[in-house]
Motif scaffolding. Structure first.
Motif, PDB file in Angstrom:
ATOM      1  N   LEU A  66      13.749 119.469  26.982  1.00  0.00           N
ATOM      2  CA  LEU A  66      14.321 119.920  28.242  1.00  0.00           C
ATOM      3  C   LEU A  66      15.706 119.312  28.461  1.00  0.00           C
ATOM      4  O   LEU A  66      16.595 119.963  29.017  1.00  0.00           O
ATOM      5  CB  LEU A  66      13.385 119.578  29.398  1.00  0.00           C
ATOM      6  CG  LEU A  66      13.557 120.385  30.674  1.00  0.00           C
ATOM      7  CD1 LEU A  66      13.530 121.886  30.430  1.00  0.00           C
ATOM      8  CD2 LEU A  66      12.492 120.005  31.681  1.00  0.00           C
ATOM      9  N   GLU A  67      15.905 118.081  27.976  1.00  0.00           N
ATOM     10  CA  GLU A  67      17.231 117.458  28.044  1.00  0.00           C
ATOM     11  C   GLU A  67      18.268 118.314  27.318  1.00  0.00           C
ATOM     12  O   GLU A  67      19.446 118.299  27.667  1.00  0.00           O
ATOM     13  CB  GLU A  67      17.208 116.065  27.406  1.00  0.00           C
ATOM     14  CG  GLU A  67      16.450 115.016  28.168  1.00  0.00           C
ATOM     15  CD  GLU A  67      16.336 113.704  27.414  1.00  0.00           C
ATOM     16  OE1 GLU A  67      15.755 112.763  27.987  1.00  0.00           O
ATOM     17  OE2 GLU A  67      16.799 113.606  26.247  1.00  0.00           O
ATOM     18  N   ASP A  68      17.833 119.057  26.299  1.00  0.00           N
ATOM     19  CA  ASP A  68      18.741 119.916  25.528  1.00  0.00           C
ATOM     20  C   ASP A  68      18.646 121.377  25.983  1.00  0.00           C
ATOM     21  O   ASP A  68      19.084 122.278  25.276  1.00  0.00           O
ATOM     22  CB  ASP A  68      18.442 119.782  24.030  1.00  0.00           C
ATOM     23  CG  ASP A  68      19.587 120.290  23.170  1.00  0.00           C
ATOM     24  OD1 ASP A  68      20.759 120.157  23.574  1.00  0.00           O
ATOM     25  OD2 ASP A  68      19.315 120.851  22.085  1.00  0.00           O
ATOM     26  N   GLY A  69      18.010 121.608  27.118  1.00  0.00           N
ATOM     27  CA  GLY A  69      17.968 122.947  27.687  1.00  0.00           C
ATOM     28  C   GLY A  69      16.891 123.864  27.147  1.00  0.00           C
ATOM     29  O   GLY A  69      16.935 125.074  27.368  1.00  0.00           O
ATOM     30  N   VAL A  70      15.924 123.323  26.421  1.00  0.00           N
ATOM     31  CA  VAL A  70      14.851 124.138  25.852  1.00  0.00           C
ATOM     32  C   VAL A  70      13.527 123.731  26.490  1.00  0.00           C
ATOM     33  O   VAL A  70      13.099 122.579  26.364  1.00  0.00           O
ATOM     34  CB  VAL A  70      14.777 123.993  24.311  1.00  0.00           C
ATOM     35  CG1 VAL A  70      13.644 124.842  23.745  1.00  0.00           C
ATOM     36  CG2 VAL A  70      16.106 124.365  23.669  1.00  0.00           C
ATOM     37  N   ASP A  71      12.890 124.667  27.170  1.00  0.00           N
ATOM     38  CA  ASP A  71      11.620 124.408  27.848  1.00  0.00           C
ATOM     39  C   ASP A  71      10.469 124.773  26.922  1.00  0.00           C
ATOM     40  O   ASP A  71      10.271 125.947  26.601  1.00  0.00           O
ATOM     41  CB  ASP A  71      11.548 125.224  29.138  1.00  0.00           C
ATOM     42  CG  ASP A  71      10.275 124.979  29.933  1.00  0.00           C
ATOM     43  OD1 ASP A  71       9.441 124.134  29.521  1.00  0.00           O
ATOM     44  OD2 ASP A  71      10.114 125.644  30.972  1.00  0.00           O
ATOM     45  N   ILE A  72       9.724 123.766  26.475  1.00  0.00           N
ATOM     46  CA  ILE A  72       8.573 124.027  25.600  1.00  0.00           C
ATOM     47  C   ILE A  72       7.260 123.791  26.347  1.00  0.00           C
ATOM     48  O   ILE A  72       6.197 123.726  25.724  1.00  0.00           O
ATOM     49  CB  ILE A  72       8.625 123.185  24.303  1.00  0.00           C
ATOM     50  CG1 ILE A  72       8.554 121.683  24.594  1.00  0.00           C
ATOM     51  CG2 ILE A  72       9.859 123.543  23.481  1.00  0.00           C
ATOM     52  CD1 ILE A  72       8.356 120.816  23.351  1.00  0.00           C
ATOM     53  N   SER A  73       7.319 123.701  27.666  1.00  0.00           N
ATOM     54  CA  SER A  73       6.119 123.382  28.448  1.00  0.00           C
ATOM     55  C   SER A  73       5.020 124.429  28.301  1.00  0.00           C
ATOM     56  O   SER A  73       3.851 124.129  28.506  1.00  0.00           O
ATOM     57  CB  SER A  73       6.470 123.190  29.919  1.00  0.00           C
ATOM     58  OG  SER A  73       6.981 124.387  30.480  1.00  0.00           O
ATOM     59  N   GLY A  74       5.370 125.652  27.924  1.00  0.00           N
ATOM     60  CA  GLY A  74       4.371 126.701  27.733  1.00  0.00           C
ATOM     61  C   GLY A  74       3.778 126.734  26.334  1.00  0.00           C
ATOM     62  O   GLY A  74       2.878 127.521  26.053  1.00  0.00           O
ATOM     63  N   GLN A  75       4.274 125.893  25.452  1.00  0.00           N
ATOM     64  CA  GLN A  75       3.744 125.844  24.090  1.00  0.00           C
ATOM     65  C   GLN A  75       2.503 124.976  24.042  1.00  0.00           C
ATOM     66  O   GLN A  75       2.287 124.135  24.913  1.00  0.00           O
ATOM     67  CB  GLN A  75       4.809 125.286  23.130  1.00  0.00           C
ATOM     68  CG  GLN A  75       5.992 126.196  22.951  1.00  0.00           C
ATOM     69  CD  GLN A  75       7.043 125.617  22.026  1.00  0.00           C
ATOM     70  OE1 GLN A  75       8.175 126.013  22.084  1.00  0.00           O
ATOM     71  NE2 GLN A  75       6.688 124.672  21.179  1.00  0.00           N
ATOM     72  N   TYR A  76       1.707 125.189  23.023  1.00  0.00           N
ATOM     73  CA  TYR A  76       0.513 124.381  22.858  1.00  0.00           C
ATOM     74  C   TYR A  76       0.241 124.196  21.374  1.00  0.00           C
ATOM     75  O   TYR A  76       0.749 124.948  20.537  1.00  0.00           O
ATOM     76  CB  TYR A  76      -0.692 125.007  23.571  1.00  0.00           C
ATOM     77  CG  TYR A  76      -1.054 126.382  23.061  1.00  0.00           C
ATOM     78  CD1 TYR A  76      -2.038 126.540  22.084  1.00  0.00           C
ATOM     79  CD2 TYR A  76      -0.410 127.517  23.530  1.00  0.00           C
ATOM     80  CE1 TYR A  76      -2.364 127.787  21.596  1.00  0.00           C
ATOM     81  CE2 TYR A  76      -0.732 128.771  23.044  1.00  0.00           C
ATOM     82  CZ  TYR A  76      -1.711 128.902  22.084  1.00  0.00           C
ATOM     83  OH  TYR A  76      -2.026 130.147  21.600  1.00  0.00           O
ATOM     84  N   SER A  77      -0.550 123.217  21.070  1.00  0.00           N
ATOM     85  CA  SER A  77      -0.879 122.877  19.695  1.00  0.00           C
ATOM     86  C   SER A  77      -1.887 123.879  19.138  1.00  0.00           C
ATOM     87  O   SER A  77      -2.875 124.208  19.791  1.00  0.00           O
ATOM     88  CB  SER A  77      -1.467 121.461  19.689  1.00  0.00           C
ATOM     89  OG  SER A  77      -1.802 121.062  18.403  1.00  0.00           O
ATOM     90  N   LYS A  78      -1.617 124.382  17.938  1.00  0.00           N
ATOM     91  CA  LYS A  78      -2.490 125.348  17.285  1.00  0.00           C
ATOM     92  C   LYS A  78      -2.797 124.888  15.872  1.00  0.00           C
ATOM     93  O   LYS A  78      -1.968 124.280  15.225  1.00  0.00           O
ATOM     94  CB  LYS A  78      -1.813 126.722  17.245  1.00  0.00           C
ATOM     95  CG  LYS A  78      -1.491 127.284  18.618  1.00  0.00           C
ATOM     96  CD  LYS A  78      -0.498 128.413  18.560  1.00  0.00           C
ATOM     97  CE  LYS A  78       0.940 128.042  18.387  1.00  0.00           C
ATOM     98  NZ  LYS A  78       1.649 127.267  19.351  1.00  0.00           N
ATOM     99  N   LYS A  79      -3.974 125.224  15.414  1.00  0.00           N
ATOM    100  CA  LYS A  79      -4.355 124.941  14.032  1.00  0.00           C
ATOM    101  C   LYS A  79      -3.875 126.103  13.156  1.00  0.00           C
ATOM    102  O   LYS A  79      -3.792 127.243  13.605  1.00  0.00           O
ATOM    103  CB  LYS A  79      -5.871 124.776  13.923  1.00  0.00           C
ATOM    104  CG  LYS A  79      -6.303 124.196  12.606  1.00  0.00           C
ATOM    105  CD  LYS A  79      -7.690 123.631  12.681  1.00  0.00           C
ATOM    106  CE  LYS A  79      -8.009 123.102  11.310  1.00  0.00           C
ATOM    107  NZ  LYS A  79      -8.777 121.912  11.317  1.00  0.00           N
ATOM    108  N   ILE A  80      -3.562 125.803  11.924  1.00  0.00           N
ATOM    109  CA  ILE A  80      -3.077 126.823  10.985  1.00  0.00           C
ATOM    110  C   ILE A  80      -4.093 127.943  10.843  1.00  0.00           C
ATOM    111  O   ILE A  80      -5.273 127.698  10.592  1.00  0.00           O
ATOM    112  CB  ILE A  80      -2.790 126.201   9.600  1.00  0.00           C
ATOM    113  CG1 ILE A  80      -1.623 125.228   9.690  1.00  0.00           C
ATOM    114  CG2 ILE A  80      -2.525 127.274   8.556  1.00  0.00           C
ATOM    115  CD1 ILE A  80      -1.409 124.403   8.431  1.00  0.00           C
ATOM    116  N   ASP A  81      -3.619 129.177  10.998  1.00  0.00           N
ATOM    117  CA  ASP A  81      -4.410 130.373  10.719  1.00  0.00           C
ATOM    118  C   ASP A  81      -4.215 130.645   9.225  1.00  0.00           C
ATOM    119  O   ASP A  81      -3.147 131.087   8.794  1.00  0.00           O
ATOM    120  CB  ASP A  81      -3.905 131.537  11.572  1.00  0.00           C
ATOM    121  CG  ASP A  81      -4.559 132.865  11.242  1.00  0.00           C
ATOM    122  OD1 ASP A  81      -5.102 133.040  10.126  1.00  0.00           O
ATOM    123  OD2 ASP A  81      -4.515 133.757  12.106  1.00  0.00           O
ATOM    124  N   VAL A  82      -5.202 130.341   8.427  1.00  0.00           N
ATOM    125  CA  VAL A  82      -5.066 130.389   6.969  1.00  0.00           C
ATOM    126  C   VAL A  82      -4.692 131.789   6.485  1.00  0.00           C
ATOM    127  O   VAL A  82      -3.864 131.941   5.584  1.00  0.00           O
ATOM    128  CB  VAL A  82      -6.347 129.875   6.271  1.00  0.00           C
ATOM    129  CG1 VAL A  82      -6.222 129.998   4.760  1.00  0.00           C
ATOM    130  CG2 VAL A  82      -6.609 128.430   6.657  1.00  0.00           C
TER     131      VAL A  82
END
Length: 118
Positions: free
Chosen positions: A36-52
């Protein structure tokens, strides 16, 4: 952080951006803060496991952490693979501000990597 930059910096009509790992963790609040300090909001992202299945069909796979290359599923020889052995900022030690500086340093390296994909 890489997904956040990729969504902002890369042409969406040329890239399908997905981010995943070998383990699932929640969104790191320090990563969100420095992005966010660099102007990019990642608050809507979440951790995901690899879809093989998706992993096997990807044209390009980028791994970022030092141990990701060893822990990822086998990458087919036909798939372009770029690996950047960045330190995981979650493992940073020191005061809160010192740990944030590690996140900022990794953030800046990731931004340069993503810029190189344009």
């Amino acid at each position: 952080m890489a997904e956040g930059y990729a969504r902002v910096l890369l042409p969406q009509n040329e890239f399908e951006i997905r981010s995943a790992g070998v383990e699932v963790h929640g969104l790191n609040s320090d990563a969100a803060k420095v992005m966010l300090e660099d102007g990019v909001d990642i608050s809507g992202q979440y951790s995901k496991k690899i879809d093989v299945d998706y992993f096997k069909s990807a044209d390009l796979i980028i791994t970022l952490c030092g141990d990701a290359k060893d822990k990822c599923p086998v990458i087919s020889a036909e798939t372009q693979h770029l690996h950047y052995p960045l330190a995981d900022p979650v493992n940073a030690v020191g005061s809160y501000e010192e740990r944030l500086d590690v996140f900022r340093n990794v953030r800046d390296k990731i931004k340069k990597i993503v810029h190189g994909l344009e």
